[in-house]
Design an enzyme around this catalytic site. Structure first.
Site, PDB file in Angstrom:
ATOM      1  N   SER A 142       0.869  -1.184   0.000  1.00  0.00           N
ATOM      2  CA  SER A 142       0.000   0.000   0.000  1.00  0.00           C
ATOM      3  C   SER A 142       0.901   1.228   0.000  1.00  0.00           C
ATOM      4  CB  SER A 142      -0.845  -0.004   1.279  1.00  0.00           C
ATOM      5  OG  SER A 142      -1.493   1.234   1.473  1.00  0.00           O
ATOM      6  N   TYR A 155      -2.283  -1.378  10.371  1.00  0.00           N
ATOM      7  CA  TYR A 155      -2.224  -1.472   8.907  1.00  0.00           C
ATOM      8  C   TYR A 155      -0.888  -0.927   8.396  1.00  0.00           C
ATOM      9  CZ  TYR A 155      -4.037  -1.105   4.086  1.00  0.00           C
ATOM     10  OH  TYR A 155      -4.246  -1.241   2.725  1.00  0.00           O
TER      11      TYR A 155
HETATM   12  P1  NAD Z   1     -11.488  -6.053  -0.163  1.00  0.00           P
HETATM   13  O1  NAD Z   1     -12.066  -5.892   1.205  1.00  0.00           O
HETATM   14  O2  NAD Z   1     -12.335  -5.731  -1.350  1.00  0.00           O
HETATM   15  O3  NAD Z   1     -10.932  -7.548  -0.347  1.00  0.00           O
HETATM   16  C1  NAD Z   1     -10.201  -8.204   0.647  1.00  0.00           C
HETATM   17  C2  NAD Z   1     -10.136  -9.682   0.312  1.00  0.00           C
HETATM   18  O4  NAD Z   1      -9.376 -10.349   1.338  1.00  0.00           O
HETATM   19  C3  NAD Z   1     -11.509 -10.371   0.285  1.00  0.00           C
HETATM   20  O5  NAD Z   1     -11.533 -11.303  -0.779  1.00  0.00           O
HETATM   21  C4  NAD Z   1     -11.566 -11.092   1.631  1.00  0.00           C
HETATM   22  O6  NAD Z   1     -12.431 -12.215   1.644  1.00  0.00           O
HETATM   23  C5  NAD Z   1     -10.116 -11.485   1.781  1.00  0.00           C
HETATM   24  N1  NAD Z   1      -9.722 -11.836   3.145  1.00  0.00           N
HETATM   25  C6  NAD Z   1      -9.795 -11.082   4.266  1.00  0.00           C
HETATM   26  N2  NAD Z   1      -9.351 -11.789   5.327  1.00  0.00           N
HETATM   27  C7  NAD Z   1      -8.982 -12.992   4.861  1.00  0.00           C
HETATM   28  C8  NAD Z   1      -8.437 -14.165   5.467  1.00  0.00           C
HETATM   29  N3  NAD Z   1      -8.174 -14.220   6.784  1.00  0.00           N
HETATM   30  N4  NAD Z   1      -8.179 -15.235   4.688  1.00  0.00           N
HETATM   31  C9  NAD Z   1      -8.440 -15.215   3.351  1.00  0.00           C
HETATM   32  N5  NAD Z   1      -8.946 -14.130   2.720  1.00  0.00           N
HETATM   33  C10 NAD Z   1      -9.213 -13.042   3.474  1.00  0.00           C
HETATM   34  O7  NAD Z   1     -10.156  -5.177  -0.142  1.00  0.00           O
HETATM   35  P2  NAD Z   1      -9.233  -4.583  -1.321  1.00  0.00           P
HETATM   36  O8  NAD Z   1      -9.338  -3.110  -1.236  1.00  0.00           O
HETATM   37  O9  NAD Z   1      -9.449  -5.266  -2.607  1.00  0.00           O
HETATM   38  O10 NAD Z   1      -7.801  -4.945  -0.704  1.00  0.00           O
HETATM   39  C11 NAD Z   1      -6.935  -5.918  -1.258  1.00  0.00           C
HETATM   40  C12 NAD Z   1      -5.518  -5.608  -0.824  1.00  0.00           C
HETATM   41  O11 NAD Z   1      -5.120  -4.351  -1.357  1.00  0.00           O
HETATM   42  C13 NAD Z   1      -5.352  -5.508   0.707  1.00  0.00           C
HETATM   43  O12 NAD Z   1      -4.115  -6.085   1.085  1.00  0.00           O
HETATM   44  C14 NAD Z   1      -5.315  -4.016   0.941  1.00  0.00           C
HETATM   45  O13 NAD Z   1      -4.621  -3.671   2.104  1.00  0.00           O
HETATM   46  C15 NAD Z   1      -4.593  -3.547  -0.316  1.00  0.00           C
HETATM   47  N6  NAD Z   1      -4.793  -2.134  -0.639  1.00  0.00           N
HETATM   48  C16 NAD Z   1      -6.039  -1.647  -0.924  1.00  0.00           C
HETATM   49  C17 NAD Z   1      -6.176  -0.303  -1.219  1.00  0.00           C
HETATM   50  C18 NAD Z   1      -7.502   0.299  -1.571  1.00  0.00           C
HETATM   51  O14 NAD Z   1      -7.564   1.527  -1.724  1.00  0.00           O
HETATM   52  N7  NAD Z   1      -8.562  -0.469  -1.738  1.00  0.00           N
HETATM   53  C19 NAD Z   1      -5.069   0.541  -1.224  1.00  0.00           C
HETATM   54  C20 NAD Z   1      -3.815   0.000  -0.909  1.00  0.00           C
HETATM   55  C21 NAD Z   1      -3.694  -1.335  -0.632  1.00  0.00           C
END
Ligand code: NAD
Length: 260
Positions: A142, A155
């Site tokens: 991130s 985080y």
């Molecule tokens: P999201 O909430 O849409 O998806 C998260 C996914 O992780 C889901 O499929 C959920 O079921 C799965 N998950 C959660 N806990 C779990 C576990 N214990 N075991 C297996 N699966 C599990 O979130 P997203 O925004 O798509 O985030 C995905 C990644 O991208 C994360 O690591 C997040 O930190 C990172 N990220 C997101 C953003 C953003 O702006 N959305 C920015 C930077 C980084």
């Protein structure tokens, strides 16, 4: 480009992971999806990958915080497809509170899901990749892996940790045909971010739409969300032969967030 390879994307039942799984399937890779959610929705996603891209896809319900379940998911992948070639550690959760009010169990859950999960999966996947002399490991970190924000202690610590973990794996596997890189997205409109904007809208009494622009522009010089499929495209590039000497790096895809 990745025909005959197998890609496993943790947390691919939603958001960035789901888009990334589709990006790899579009390149011909067989796919292992993973994550929580409604059984019927997950089966629809799995079957859709096979139908839309003519590849094979399986689903693993492994909880990535549990080392044994992760090891089992990797073993099942290797048994089903013969190899695990691209590992994308993407599963993640968020919790927002000042450190004094941060529940200990939330700290543990965020560290386990966003950081220890990648340790478990890489530990299990690397021996096979080294043996086959080819592998790509991509950790979805991130902008918070490079800079901090208040109220996100677990985080930010986990994401900085994953950037460090990425570097160690890159060095250890440097001459085994295996690369390890991190991707550092800014704001991507997924359920993880939607919840944070909804919480702000609830406090301010404004609408979701009214809160979205200030939310993005507080951090990003570029006032728009990154599309989930753009993260998938960067991961595909890092898995290509053209990227064979890129390792140990942390790629920002964040509308200029960490440039400020
Ligand atoms: P999201 O909430 O849409 O998806 C998260 C996914 O992780 C889901 O499929 C959920 O079921 C799965 N998950 C959660 N806990 C779990 C576990 N214990 N075991 C297996 N699966 C599990 O979130 P997203 O925004 O798509 O985030 C995905 C990644 O991208 C994360 O690591 C997040 O930190 C990172 N990220 C997101 C953003 C953003 O702006 N959305 C920015 C930077 C980084």
């Amino acid at each position: 480009m990745l025909k005959g390879k197998t890609a496993l994307v943790t947390g691919s039942t939603s958001g960035i992971g789901l888009a990334t799984a589709r990006s790899f399937a579009a390149e011909g890779a067989n796919i292992v999806i993973n994550g929580f959610g409604d059984k019927a929705d997950i089966e629809k996603e799995r079957a859709g990958l096979e139908k839309d891209f003519g590849i094979k896809a399986i689903y693993s319900p492994a909880d990535v915080t549990k080392g044994a379940e992760v090891a089992d998911m990797i073993a099942t992948t290797e048994k089903t497809f013969g190899s695990l070639d691209v590992l994308i550690n993407n599963a993640g959760i968020q919790f927002v509170a000042n450190i004094e009010d941060f529940p200990v169990e939330k700290w543990d859950a965020v560290i386990a899901t966003n950081l220890s999960s990648a340790f478990h999966s890489i530990r299990a996947a690397l021996p096979g990749m080294k043996k086959r002399k080819w592998g790509r490991i991509i950790n979805i970190a991130s902008a918070h892996g490079l800079v901090a924000s208040p109220q996100k202690v677990a985080y930010v610590a986990a994401k900085h940790g994953i950037v460090g973990l990425t570097k160690v794996v890159a060095i250890e596997a440097a001459n085994d045909g295996v690369t390890c890189n991190a991707i550092c997205p800014g704001w991507v409109l997924t359920p993880l971010v939607q919840t944070q904007i909804e919480a702000r809208a609830k406090t301010s009494g404004k609408t979701f739409e009214e809160e979205s622009l200030p939310f993005v522009s507080e951090k990003q010089p570029m006032h728009k969300f990154t599309k989930p499929e753009n993260i998938g495209a960067l991961a595909v590039f890092l898995s290509s032969d053209a990227a064979e000497s890129i390792t140990g790096s942390a790629y920002s895809i964040d509308g200029g967030w960490v440039a400020e």
